[in-house]
Design an enzyme around this catalytic site. Structure first.
Site, PDB file in Angstrom:
ATOM      1  N   ASP A 100       0.858  -1.202   0.000  1.00 34.33           N
ATOM      2  CA  ASP A 100       0.000   0.000   0.000  1.00 34.33           C
ATOM      3  C   ASP A 100       0.882   1.236   0.000  1.00 34.33           C
ATOM      4  O   ASP A 100       2.051   1.176   0.390  1.00 34.33           O
ATOM      5  CB  ASP A 100      -0.827   0.075   1.293  1.00 34.33           C
ATOM      6  CG  ASP A 100      -1.936  -0.966   1.332  1.00 34.33           C
ATOM      7  OD1 ASP A 100      -2.038  -1.773   0.401  1.00 34.33           O
ATOM      8  OD2 ASP A 100      -2.690  -0.954   2.319  1.00 34.33           O
ATOM      9  N   ARG A 148      -0.885  -0.883  -8.641  1.00 35.65           N
ATOM     10  CA  ARG A 148      -2.298  -0.609  -8.324  1.00 35.65           C
ATOM     11  C   ARG A 148      -2.449   0.901  -8.206  1.00 35.65           C
ATOM     12  O   ARG A 148      -1.896   1.523  -7.313  1.00 35.65           O
ATOM     13  CB  ARG A 148      -2.667  -1.286  -7.000  1.00 35.65           C
ATOM     14  CG  ARG A 148      -4.136  -1.104  -6.641  1.00 35.65           C
ATOM     15  CD  ARG A 148      -4.473  -1.838  -5.355  1.00 35.65           C
ATOM     16  NE  ARG A 148      -3.967  -1.133  -4.216  1.00 35.65           N
ATOM     17  CZ  ARG A 148      -3.588  -1.707  -3.071  1.00 35.65           C
ATOM     18  NH1 ARG A 148      -3.619  -3.011  -2.925  1.00 35.65           N
ATOM     19  NH2 ARG A 148      -3.162  -0.977  -2.064  1.00 35.65           N
TER      20      ARG A 148
HETATM   21  C1  LIG Z   1      -8.379  -1.667  -3.840  1.00 32.51           C
HETATM   22  C2  LIG Z   1      -8.057  -0.312  -3.272  1.00 32.51           C
HETATM   23  C3  LIG Z   1      -6.843  -0.115  -2.642  1.00 32.51           C
HETATM   24  C4  LIG Z   1      -6.522   1.154  -2.121  1.00 32.51           C
HETATM   25  N1  LIG Z   1      -5.276   1.356  -1.576  1.00 32.51           N
HETATM   26  C5  LIG Z   1      -4.918   2.621  -1.236  1.00 32.51           C
HETATM   27  C6  LIG Z   1      -3.583   2.914  -0.812  1.00 32.51           C
HETATM   28  O1  LIG Z   1      -2.719   2.025  -0.705  1.00 32.51           O
HETATM   29  N2  LIG Z   1      -3.265   4.214  -0.525  1.00 32.51           N
HETATM   30  C7  LIG Z   1      -4.188   5.233  -0.644  1.00 32.51           C
HETATM   31  O2  LIG Z   1      -3.841   6.403  -0.426  1.00 32.51           O
HETATM   32  N3  LIG Z   1      -5.459   4.966  -1.005  1.00 32.51           N
HETATM   33  C8  LIG Z   1      -5.852   3.702  -1.298  1.00 32.51           C
HETATM   34  N4  LIG Z   1      -7.146   3.464  -1.695  1.00 32.51           N
HETATM   35  C9  LIG Z   1      -8.183   4.525  -1.555  1.00 32.51           C
HETATM   36  C10 LIG Z   1      -8.196   5.472  -2.734  1.00 32.51           C
HETATM   37  O3  LIG Z   1      -7.050   6.298  -2.721  1.00 32.51           O
HETATM   38  C11 LIG Z   1      -9.447   6.379  -2.709  1.00 32.51           C
HETATM   39  O4  LIG Z   1      -9.436   7.144  -1.538  1.00 32.51           O
HETATM   40  C12 LIG Z   1     -10.760   5.639  -2.764  1.00 32.51           C
HETATM   41  O5  LIG Z   1     -10.693   4.539  -3.622  1.00 32.51           O
HETATM   42  C13 LIG Z   1     -11.923   6.572  -3.226  1.00 32.51           C
HETATM   43  O6  LIG Z   1     -11.690   7.046  -4.490  1.00 32.51           O
HETATM   44  P1  LIG Z   1     -12.283   6.382  -5.831  1.00 32.51           P
HETATM   45  O7  LIG Z   1     -11.146   6.036  -6.699  1.00 32.51           O
HETATM   46  O8  LIG Z   1     -13.175   5.250  -5.497  1.00 32.51           O
HETATM   47  O9  LIG Z   1     -13.007   7.546  -6.588  1.00 32.51           O
HETATM   48  P2  LIG Z   1     -14.025   8.678  -6.158  1.00 32.51           P
HETATM   49  O10 LIG Z   1     -14.120   9.572  -7.347  1.00 32.51           O
HETATM   50  O11 LIG Z   1     -13.665   9.265  -4.843  1.00 32.51           O
HETATM   51  O12 LIG Z   1     -15.358   7.874  -5.978  1.00 32.51           O
HETATM   52  C14 LIG Z   1     -16.068   7.321  -7.071  1.00 32.51           C
HETATM   53  C15 LIG Z   1     -17.420   6.868  -6.545  1.00 32.51           C
HETATM   54  O13 LIG Z   1     -17.229   5.702  -5.750  1.00 32.51           O
HETATM   55  C16 LIG Z   1     -18.033   5.749  -4.581  1.00 32.51           C
HETATM   56  N5  LIG Z   1     -17.179   5.677  -3.389  1.00 32.51           N
HETATM   57  C17 LIG Z   1     -15.884   6.025  -3.278  1.00 32.51           C
HETATM   58  N6  LIG Z   1     -15.442   5.814  -2.027  1.00 32.51           N
HETATM   59  C18 LIG Z   1     -16.493   5.343  -1.335  1.00 32.51           C
HETATM   60  C19 LIG Z   1     -16.681   4.954   0.016  1.00 32.51           C
HETATM   61  N7  LIG Z   1     -15.699   5.003   0.908  1.00 32.51           N
HETATM   62  N8  LIG Z   1     -17.911   4.527   0.385  1.00 32.51           N
HETATM   63  C20 LIG Z   1     -18.931   4.455  -0.490  1.00 32.51           C
HETATM   64  N9  LIG Z   1     -18.807   4.814  -1.781  1.00 32.51           N
HETATM   65  C21 LIG Z   1     -17.608   5.252  -2.201  1.00 32.51           C
HETATM   66  C22 LIG Z   1     -18.793   7.052  -4.594  1.00 32.51           C
HETATM   67  O14 LIG Z   1     -20.126   6.838  -5.038  1.00 32.51           O
HETATM   68  C23 LIG Z   1     -18.066   7.912  -5.606  1.00 32.51           C
HETATM   69  O15 LIG Z   1     -18.931   8.746  -6.288  1.00 32.51           O
HETATM   70  C24 LIG Z   1      -7.480   2.215  -2.212  1.00 32.51           C
HETATM   71  C25 LIG Z   1      -8.697   1.995  -2.857  1.00 32.51           C
HETATM   72  C26 LIG Z   1      -8.996   0.762  -3.391  1.00 32.51           C
HETATM   73  C27 LIG Z   1     -10.316   0.575  -4.080  1.00 32.51           C
END
Ligand SMILES: Cc1cc2nc3c(=O)[nH]c(=O)nc-3n(C[C@H](O)[C@H](O)[C@H](O)COP(=O)(O)OP(=O)(O)OC[C@H]3O[C@@H](n4cnc5c(N)ncnc54)[C@H](O)[C@@H]3O)c2cc1C
Length: 306
Positions: A130, A180
């Site tokens: 991560d 990722r």
């Molecule tokens: C598999 C995976 C691994 C990750 N690893 C890391 C990491 O190592 N370091 C790091 O900094 N971040 C990590 N993240 C978190 C990432 O950085 C984002 O904060 C998170 O994924 C929200 O952004 P999004 O890409 O989904 O897009 P966004 O544009 O924020 O969201 C798109 C849509 O998805 C839905 N959504 C997003 N988040 C949520 C939620 N929490 N609850 C409900 N609905 C939601 C909403 O409807 C939103 O409109 C990870 C995320 C995933 C999926």
């Protein structure tokens, strides 16, 4: 407005203590994790695999205070790999380096990653690293490079909100890495990260395109760690327009978020995995999930009322 408050709250030990003791909080967090124990995570992983979304397991915890705690984390993950093999649950691991000693001793941290990767290779699985706050990115990249010298089955997460990420990716591509790509979940200064979501999204698409081009030439395994369905569709369309096969990249989402859409993606031919978190130290991670979508606070309120 709420996002920075929630992210700042994620670092409060006092709040973490208060929250963990409340039954309503435990009820609310169940939306994003099947339970605190490894067994609950493995059961959820088996169900997830049965519908075509293989699990990636992560035991919550970060920024340990003492290097001896890292040894316990490594032993835990080694026994988790054994348990996965025993139960026939095919899954990967995702680890935080500040839970493996990065802030105390980088060499030990690298040894810890290698120990997990060695056992991971024996059972035929990947270990993902991560990415955390920007202060740790240089050290994280160094550990990743060190781990890749000895192990192919180690992947790295990169964040599109950081200005530095395109340059980091260019330097990493010669390693033919598994990356990722995420948008980024921490509180960062505008001196290091885009403050505006539209810029983060634009950077995500550009980095995603670069990864897909590299993947077409066999130089990377792109993983899109996002719930942004529009973004996933655009990247899939780009992949097919340049002739990158759908087996050449994956989509990873978090347990409990957009479950129906995860299944629809599988049905449409995408390779999808679900990141399943477990463990007792869920408070900072849970605050970041609330920050990503403050509407999630409704679930906390409803759990309080119940
Ligand atoms: C598999 C995976 C691994 C990750 N690893 C890391 C990491 O190592 N370091 C790091 O900094 N971040 C990590 N993240 C978190 C990432 O950085 C984002 O904060 C998170 O994924 C929200 O952004 P999004 O890409 O989904 O897009 P966004 O544009 O924020 O969201 C798109 C849509 O998805 C839905 N959504 C997003 N988040 C949520 C939620 N929490 N609850 C409900 N609905 C939601 C909403 O409807 C939103 O409109 C990870 C995320 C995933 C999926």
């Amino acid at each position: 407005m709420l996002r920075p408050i929630l992210i700042r709250a994620s670092r409060s030990r006092w709040l973490a203590d208060q929250f963990r003791r409340r039954r309503f909080a435990k009820r609310a967090v169940r939306r994003f994790m099947p339970g605190e124990s490894l067994e609950e995570a493995l059961d959820a992983g088996a169900s997830s695999a049965a519908i075509g979304t293989e699990p990636v397991f992560t035991r919550l915890g970060e920024q340990i205070g003492d290097i001896s705690e890292a040894r316990d984390v490594v032993s835990h993950y080694l026994s988790a790999l054994d348990a996965m093999q025993r139960k026939g649950v095919r899954g990967q691991l995702s680890v935080k380096l500040t839970q493996l000693g990065l802030l105390q001793d980088q060499t030990t941290c690298l040894d810890n990653v290698r120990a997990l990767a060695t056992r991971g290779a024996e059972v035929g699985t990947m270990v993902w690293i991560d990415i955390e706050e920007s202060d740790y990115v240089d050290r994280t990249l160094e550990v990743f490079r060190g781990a890749r010298e000895s192990h192919d089955n180690v992947g790295l997460c990169l964040q599109s909100y950081l200005y530095r990420t395109p340059a980091d990716l260019d330097l990493l591509l010669p390693l033919h890495p598994a990356i990722r790509l995420v948008k980024g979940a921490y509180r960062e200064s505008p001196t290091v990260a885009y403050p505006r979501k539209e810029d983060v999204d634009r950077a995500y698409f550009e980095l995603g395109q670069a990864l897909l081009r590299a993947s077409r030439e066999g130089r990377a395994l792109p993983v899109f760690g996002t719930h942004d369905l529009g973004m996933i569709e655009r990247l899939r369309a780009y992949a097919s327009s340049i002739g990158t096969a759908s087996e050449a990249y994956e989509v990873h989402m978090l347990y409990g978020i957009r479950t129906a859409e995860q299944r629809a993606l599988v049905r449409s031919g995408a390779r999808v995995r679900v990141l399943i978190s477990y463990g007792e130290h869920w408070f900072p991670w849970y605050m970041r999930r609330l920050a990503e979508r403050p509407a999630n606070l409704w679930f906390v309120a409803k759990s309080m009322i119940r």
